[in-house]
Design a protein around this motif. Structure first.
Motif, mmCIF file in Angstrom:
data_model
loop_
_atom_site.group_PDB
_atom_site.id
_atom_site.type_symbol
_atom_site.label_atom_id
_atom_site.label_comp_id
_atom_site.label_asym_id
_atom_site.label_seq_id
_atom_site.Cartn_x
_atom_site.Cartn_y
_atom_site.Cartn_z
ATOM 1 N N GLU A 162 3.860 10.340 -6.757
ATOM 2 C CA GLU A 162 4.973 10.741 -7.615
ATOM 3 C C GLU A 162 4.510 11.022 -9.043
ATOM 4 O O GLU A 162 5.178 11.753 -9.782
ATOM 5 N N ALA A 163 3.375 10.436 -9.442
ATOM 6 C CA ALA A 163 2.862 10.661 -10.797
ATOM 7 C C ALA A 163 2.138 11.999 -10.933
ATOM 8 O O ALA A 163 1.824 12.427 -12.045
ATOM 9 N N VAL A 164 1.880 12.661 -9.814
ATOM 10 C CA VAL A 164 1.177 13.950 -9.858
ATOM 11 C C VAL A 164 2.125 15.032 -10.367
ATOM 12 O O VAL A 164 3.281 15.127 -9.925
ATOM 13 N N ASP A 165 1.645 15.823 -11.293
ATOM 14 C CA ASP A 165 2.439 16.916 -11.867
ATOM 15 C C ASP A 165 2.661 17.996 -10.807
ATOM 16 O O ASP A 165 1.709 18.605 -10.297
ATOM 17 N N ARG A 166 3.904 18.235 -10.473
ATOM 18 C CA ARG A 166 4.214 19.250 -9.455
ATOM 19 C C ARG A 166 3.832 20.654 -9.929
ATOM 20 O O ARG A 166 3.573 21.537 -9.105
ATOM 21 N N ASP A 167 3.830 20.873 -11.233
ATOM 22 C CA ASP A 167 3.431 22.194 -11.741
ATOM 23 C C ASP A 167 1.979 22.493 -11.384
ATOM 24 O O ASP A 167 1.618 23.650 -11.107
ATOM 25 N N ALA A 168 1.129 21.460 -11.401
ATOM 26 C CA ALA A 168 -0.275 21.660 -11.033
ATOM 27 C C ALA A 168 -0.378 22.046 -9.564
ATOM 28 O O ALA A 168 -1.195 22.915 -9.198
ATOM 29 N N LEU A 199 0.830 -1.206 0.000
ATOM 30 C CA LEU A 199 0.000 0.000 0.000
ATOM 31 C C LEU A 199 0.866 1.259 0.000
ATOM 32 O O LEU A 199 0.602 2.194 -0.766
ATOM 33 N N VAL A 200 1.893 1.288 0.831
ATOM 34 C CA VAL A 200 2.749 2.475 0.898
ATOM 35 C C VAL A 200 3.429 2.721 -0.443
ATOM 36 O O VAL A 200 3.460 3.850 -0.956
ATOM 37 N N ASN A 201 3.973 1.668 -1.044
ATOM 38 C CA ASN A 201 4.677 1.842 -2.319
ATOM 39 C C ASN A 201 3.711 2.215 -3.446
ATOM 40 O O ASN A 201 4.042 3.037 -4.314
ATOM 41 N N GLY A 202 2.512 1.633 -3.439
ATOM 42 C CA GLY A 202 1.534 1.990 -4.460
ATOM 43 C C GLY A 202 1.082 3.430 -4.319
ATOM 44 O O GLY A 202 0.958 4.161 -5.315
ATOM 45 N N ALA A 203 0.841 3.864 -3.077
ATOM 46 C CA ALA A 203 0.428 5.245 -2.847
ATOM 47 C C ALA A 203 1.545 6.213 -3.217
ATOM 48 O O ALA A 203 1.294 7.267 -3.805
ATOM 49 N N LEU A 215 -5.608 13.359 -8.013
ATOM 50 C CA LEU A 215 -4.742 12.852 -9.081
ATOM 51 C C LEU A 215 -3.996 11.583 -8.671
ATOM 52 O O LEU A 215 -3.608 10.788 -9.529
ATOM 53 N N ALA A 216 -3.802 11.393 -7.362
ATOM 54 C CA ALA A 216 -3.044 10.234 -6.880
ATOM 55 C C ALA A 216 -3.940 9.089 -6.427
ATOM 56 O O ALA A 216 -3.435 8.024 -6.066
ATOM 57 N N VAL A 217 -5.260 9.286 -6.446
ATOM 58 C CA VAL A 217 -6.151 8.310 -5.832
ATOM 59 C C VAL A 217 -6.073 6.951 -6.512
ATOM 60 O O VAL A 217 -6.217 5.908 -5.865
ATOM 61 N N ARG A 218 -5.807 6.941 -7.803
ATOM 62 C CA ARG A 218 -5.743 5.651 -8.488
ATOM 63 C C ARG A 218 -4.558 4.831 -7.987
ATOM 64 O O ARG A 218 -4.675 3.619 -7.785
#
Length: 314
Positions: free
Chosen positions: A196-202, A187-191, A224-227
């Protein structure tokens, strides 16, 4: 126009139908090796049709061999028994209690790992001093032998442990702690991968518009990270469902509140129950194993479908 998708779906269904037919034929002839050879050869043939050269064929053969190694044992298990035997197993009160514990316990463990692990995953994504050591500690349960993990949980949280009044041995809290211990890394690694996939610019854009850190997380980072979080939760739940060693040490027989009975009852976790049943009746053990497989796959597919839909919403 959805013709390409329709053609692909038709091809998949056609290939699946051929595999089922050959599997049944090989079983009726008493030569299951024929199906294994056919399955691997058909993978190579499909690789050849893809037109990707010798490397594509070799990759298809390797991948097909692995898929056969994964799917064939499950298919053999399911076809070894009969629907009548599975229904007879379902009619047993002890089996129904096992099914309840095998779904309920992992769900509680996943909730516990999520409440404690998602904030840690967010911190790991942002980075901090000593992060490498924390990452190693998070992944450590992946390499700890399962019986050792169960013993560690029992000594740490059982009688004379960190929480002396918490029932651990043969109790639901002990079962949940043991399952959370082995499933939390997933769970920790998946989360963390989701964050990490979320765009930091957003995120920076939201902050520049006056949003607080909490508002940015609630409106941007979290959705954005919920998936990724849900994918990690699915893996955590699946890992917990499959656990045996730690559960056998901490909660071989577990006392749990069972709603149909309206009281606390003694029950066995699924994997423990199947091993116990092997000493009593092999045919019955197989029927129970198939029943557990059906329930777990149904829950798994339902959650995966929810994960895909959540990915579309975000």
């Amino acid at each position: 126009m959805r013709t390409p998708d329709l053609d692909a779906r038709t091809l998949v269904l056609g290939v699946a139908g051929v595999h089922v037919t050959v599997f049944a034929l090989a079983g009726s002839l008493g030569h299951p090796t024929l199906y294994v050879v056919f399955a691997v050869a058909s993978a190579g043939f499909l690789g050849l049709l893809a037109g990707r050269g010798a490397f594509g064929v070799a990759a298809a053969l390797c991948g097909g061999t692995l898929l056969v190694a994964l799917a064939y044992p499950l298919a053999t298990l399911v076809t070894f028994t009969t629907p009548t035997a599975v229904l007879d197993a379902l009619a047993r009160p002890d089996v129904r209690r096992t099914l309840y514990v095998s779904v309920y316990g992992p769900l509680l463990a996943t909730l516990l790992a999520g409440v404690l692990g998602v904030p840690l995953a967010l911190l790991l994504r942002r980075g901090f001093a000593g992060q490498a050591a924390i990452e190693a500690l998070v992944d450590l349960p992946l390499v700890v032998p399962h019986s050792v993990a169960g013993l560690a949980v029992l000594l740490a949280f059982g009688q004379n442990g960190a929480f002396p009044t918490l029932p651990v041995l043969g109790a639901t809290p002990g079962l949940v702690l043991a399952l959370a211990f082995v499933g939390a890394p997933y769970l920790v690694n998946g989360a963390r991968e989701g964050f990490e996939a979320v765009d930091r610019d957003a995120e920076r854009a939201a902050r520049s518009l006056g949003a607080s850190r909490f508002e940015t997380f609630r409106r941007v980072t979290g959705p954005l990270a919920v998936r990724g979080v849900l994918s990690g939760a699915v893996l955590c739940w699946g890992r917990a469902v499959s656990e045996y060693g730690a559960v056998a040490v901490v909660a071989y027989n577990v006392a749990v509140f069972y709603p149909p009975a309206g009281e606390r009852v003694q029950a066995m976790f699924g994997s423990v129950f199947v091993v116990h049943e092997l000493d009593v009746n092999f045919q019955s053990a197989v029927a129970v194993a198939v029943l557990l497989l059906v329930v777990c796959v149904a829950v798994f597919l339902a959650v995966r479908a929810l994960t895909r839909e959540t990915g579309r919403w975000t």
